[in-house]
Structures are given as C-alpha cells and as structure tokens.
Design an enzyme around this catalytic site. Structure first.
Site, PDB file in Angstrom:
ATOM      1  N   LYS A   1       8.311  -6.820   7.969  1.00 22.18           N
ATOM      2  CA  LYS A   1       7.127  -7.677   7.801  1.00 22.18           C
ATOM      3  C   LYS A   1       6.810  -7.871   6.316  1.00 22.18           C
ATOM      4  O   LYS A   1       7.263  -7.072   5.477  1.00 22.18           O
ATOM      5  CB  LYS A   1       5.944  -7.104   8.580  1.00 22.18           C
ATOM      6  CG  LYS A   1       5.606  -5.678   8.246  1.00 22.18           C
ATOM      7  CD  LYS A   1       4.752  -5.048   9.353  1.00 22.18           C
ATOM      8  CE  LYS A   1       4.175  -3.735   8.861  1.00 22.18           C
ATOM      9  NZ  LYS A   1       3.559  -2.965   9.962  1.00 22.18           N
TER      10      LYS A   1
ATOM     11  N   TYR B   1      -9.600  -8.722 -23.222  1.00 20.42           N
ATOM     12  CA  TYR B   1     -10.825  -9.385 -22.750  1.00 20.42           C
ATOM     13  C   TYR B   1     -12.006  -8.427 -22.718  1.00 20.42           C
ATOM     14  O   TYR B   1     -11.882  -7.286 -22.249  1.00 20.42           O
ATOM     15  CB  TYR B   1     -10.625  -9.924 -21.336  1.00 20.42           C
ATOM     16  CG  TYR B   1      -9.862 -11.232 -21.277  1.00 20.42           C
ATOM     17  CD1 TYR B   1     -10.331 -12.360 -21.953  1.00 20.42           C
ATOM     18  CD2 TYR B   1      -8.695 -11.332 -20.538  1.00 20.42           C
ATOM     19  CE1 TYR B   1      -9.637 -13.555 -21.886  1.00 20.42           C
ATOM     20  CE2 TYR B   1      -7.991 -12.526 -20.461  1.00 20.42           C
ATOM     21  CZ  TYR B   1      -8.472 -13.636 -21.137  1.00 20.42           C
ATOM     22  OH  TYR B   1      -7.793 -14.816 -21.074  1.00 20.42           O
TER      23      TYR B   1
HETATM   24  C1  PLP Z   1       4.124  -1.712   9.989  1.00 24.37           C
HETATM   25  C2  PLP Z   1       4.496  -1.186  11.319  1.00 24.37           C
HETATM   26  C3  PLP Z   1       5.545  -0.276  11.456  1.00 24.37           C
HETATM   27  C4  PLP Z   1       6.232   0.356  10.261  1.00 24.37           C
HETATM   28  O1  PLP Z   1       5.350   1.265   9.683  1.00 24.37           O
HETATM   29  P1  PLP Z   1       5.751   2.142   8.402  1.00 24.37           P
HETATM   30  O2  PLP Z   1       4.602   3.054   8.211  1.00 24.37           O
HETATM   31  O3  PLP Z   1       5.910   1.189   7.278  1.00 24.37           O
HETATM   32  O4  PLP Z   1       7.012   2.831   8.736  1.00 24.37           O
HETATM   33  C5  PLP Z   1       5.939   0.083  12.732  1.00 24.37           C
HETATM   34  N1  PLP Z   1       5.303  -0.402  13.818  1.00 24.37           N
HETATM   35  C6  PLP Z   1       4.272  -1.268  13.718  1.00 24.37           C
HETATM   36  C7  PLP Z   1       3.611  -1.747  14.955  1.00 24.37           C
HETATM   37  C8  PLP Z   1       3.814  -1.675  12.471  1.00 24.37           C
HETATM   38  O5  PLP Z   1       2.785  -2.507  12.377  1.00 24.37           O
END
Ligand code: PLP
Length: 381
Positions: free
Chosen positions: A57, A276
């Site tokens: 993702k 700044y």
């Molecule tokens: C993001 C996510 C993962 C992976 O999680 P990590 O902590 O990055 O390993 C797995 N399952 C779901 C449903 C997620 O949203």
C-alpha cells in the site's frame, strides 16, 4: 491461488520511477531491493512453511510498489495487498496477470466492474460489500475471488461480529472465498492482552464463515509466535527495514538511504539570524551548509534534527524550509564539505526508526512521506 486477471494486461514491470537525473536532483533516495528480498527470506524462515504475502500500500510504503513487487516475486511471493483500488489497478498494469492482488480497504460502491476488469480481489469489509460482490459475480456469470475481513477488535475495517452472525449461507453465492482475515491493533506490544483477545475473537468469527485459509499477522504479528501465523502472513513495514520488534534489536536489514546535496556553504559571524523567523541566532562564528531537501520532500518541519557526514553529526539550525535545510558544519574541518557533496538523512548513522523518533512519529510515516523530487536509485535487483 490463481489470479483471473485478463490475459491482455501488459507483462512488463514499470521501469525505475525516477524522473530526475542524479546530477540534477537535490537529493538521492537509494532503495536496496536485495535487502527487501533478504528481509522477506528472514520473515519466511520465522514462518516455517506458512505463506507470506507482501503489503504494497501507499506505493510500497513510498519505495515503489512495482519495483518491490518484482523483487518479492523473485523470492516466490505471489500474493500482494494494496489499500486502494487505484493502487491495485496500477500494480496489475505493472505486473501483468499472475499474482493475486487484494484491495484492503474494499471497493467503493460502483467501482466493482473496474476491479473485475483488472483481476483484483476485494477485501470484503461489510455485508453490503459482500452483497455488491455477489451481484458482480452474477453479472459476470462466474465466481469472483475475495477475502472476507472480520473486525476482531480494532474497530477500523472488517465485518463487525453482529454482521458476521447475521450472514445467511447464500450470502456467499458466487463468491470464491480465498481468505478470511483480520488485523491486529497492538501487535507491536507483545505483552498487550488485546493481541490474545483479538486472536480468540478471530477464531470465533472465522468458525462462522465458510472454511478458507486464514490470515491475521502483519509484520509485528509474525513475532508474536506461531499461533498468530495461520495460513498467510501480511508483512509490510518489516520488509522495508522498519523494526517490527520496537525496543529490541531490529531483526531486519535497513533498506533505505536518503542523501541530500549541499547547495551552498557559508561562514557567519556571531549574532547572525539563521532561517525563517530567525528562530536560531549564531552564538559565535559558524560555518553553515544549506542542503536541497525540505518539507516539500516529506521532511517535516518537526522531523530529525541532524544530518550526518562521514560519521559526524551536523545539527539543523533554524527552521526547515520548503526546499532546504541549514546545517551547522562547524564540527568538520574547513573546506571538507562543499557544493554538490552529499550528507546523510537516513542511512547507517541515522535509521528510519531514529529519524521517526526525533520527529515524534513512526518509521511508516517517514517512509510514506518521502517526496517525488528525489532521484531514486534501485540497487541489489
Ligand atoms: C498495513 C497492513 C498490513 C501490514 O502491516 P505492517 O505493520 O506494515 O506489517 C497488514 N494488514 C493490513 C490489514 C494492513 O492494513
């Protein structure tokens, strides 16, 4: 698991996402695909025969979903998770038919036909989404794959227990259930009793659903022990070198290196106002370097307070600007650091988790914030 992606989809993997040359760029992001592969192998070894997916993702946690997927495919990984349908469509285009791609956030109403066309599997998070997918299957005249997610106690995504209990057998008509899954809220806190409570809730809820492979563990969940492994693990962060066992030695290899170029150096006298708002004033003569990286590159104004050069810490002075940060380089011999030289923001001297700690955030946010202006260099392919 066999994907039903359309054969006509391109088989090529997108080339390096870098659009700016190394010479032109203000900063260079190096992504070690070999380290990602080694991290996958380390997780696989812990999983002792249980299958292991890759979570991609947010463009592979900011590192390039297509490039990461191609590296993981070489390790035998053939199941990927993205958050959004758009990410899934882009990943399918990059990878072609073959790997299973699940869409974690489910499908927005009305988008089902786009998912079918791209051969993507929704993670069905509600009874309404199940009904919509069942109707898509009827329209398509064939069974359509999906994962069913239940809410075992995080209250974020997945069917609430009451919805699971109310499902009738025919609700699943036309749906090929590839996976029953849930997500842990506190997996990075092994002593937290919420983990075992969620595991037991998951057991109960999946007992009410048609028999299918089960999945509960994210990166940290893998380290909670084999009772959390089920049939498929879903790591993201650990693949990218983020420590899945906070407070203990990181069992993963670092993956990312971020270096920024010096745009200019100067010397200032005592009392000079720096950056700044003149929030910093020189307490004596200082030598400064301005680097070409700022908050527009995802380096938040509150983020890490130093860069590093050959093991020497170079503190930020004054505010982080949109495109630049001013460093105090007085600790280096005069002339040692000049225009075009690279200083390190993430690397051996300062890990992703260190940078996150300085910024009061988590490594996940540091990685997914990394901007689009870097030259991206993929190594270890
Ligand atoms: C993001 C996510 C993962 C992976 O999680 P990590 O902590 O990055 O390993 C797995 N399952 C779901 C449903 C997620 O949203």
């Amino acid at each position: 698991m066999i994907s039903d992606a359309k054969e006509s989809l391109p088989q090529t993997v997108a080339a390096s996402g870098s659009t700016v040359s190394e010479a032109a760029a203000g900063a260079i992001l190096t992504i070690d695909l070999g380290a990602i592969r080694e991290n996958y192998r380390r997780l696989k070894a812990r999983l002792a025969g249980v299958r292991c997916a890759g979570v991609l993702k947010a463009d592979g946690y900011g590192l390039g979903a297509a490039q990461v997927a191609s590296a993981l495919i070489k390790e035998g990984c053939d199941i990927f998770f993205v958050a959004l349908l758009g990410e899934g469509i882009a990943l399918r285009r990059a990878l072609g038919a073959g790997p299973d791609i699940f869409v974690l956030n489910g499908l927005p109403p009305g988008s089902e036909s786009e998912a079918v066309a791209a051969g993507l599997h929704p993670v069905v998070n509600s009874a309404a989404q199940l009904k919509a997918w069942h109707e898509s299957a009827r329209a398509a005249g064939r069974k359509l794959p999906a994962a069913i997610q239940v809410d075992s106690g995080m209250s974020r995504l997945g069917m609430p227990p009451a919805e699971v209990e109310a499902l009738t057998k025919d609700a699943f008509d036309g749906v090929d259930i590839r996976l029953v899954m849930s997500h842990l809220a506190c997996a990075d806190e092994p002593a937290n009793p919420a983990n075992e409570a969620q595991r037991l809730a998951f057991e109960r809820l999946r007992g009410m659903l048609p028999k299918a492979p089960a999945s509960l563990a994210n990166s940290s969940g893998i380290f909670l022990g084999s009772s959390y492994h089920y049939d498929l693990a879903r790591p993201g962060a650990a693949l990218y070198g983020i420590n899945p066992t906070p407070g203990e030695t990181n069992p993963m290899l670092p993956v990312v290196r971020l270096q920024a170029k010096v745009a200019q150096t100067r010397s200032v006298e005592e009392g000079a106002g720096i950056g700044y708002g003149h929030t910093y004033r020189a307490r004596g003569p200082l030598r400064l370097a301005t680097i070409s990286l700022g908050y527009a590159d995802g380096w938040h104004r509150r983020a890490a307070s130093a860069a590093w050069f050959e093991g020497v810490r170079l503190p930020f002075v004054g505010r982080v600007s949109m495109d630049s940060i001013i460093l105090d380089i007085s600790a280096l011999p005069a002339g040692r650091l000049g225009e075009g030289n690279l200083v390190e923001l993430i690397g051996p001297s300062q890990t992703v988790d260190d940078a996150a700690g300085h910024a009061g955030t988590i490594g996940y946010e540091i990685l997914t914030s990394l901007g689009a202006r870097f030259h991206r260099r993929y190594v270890g392919a």
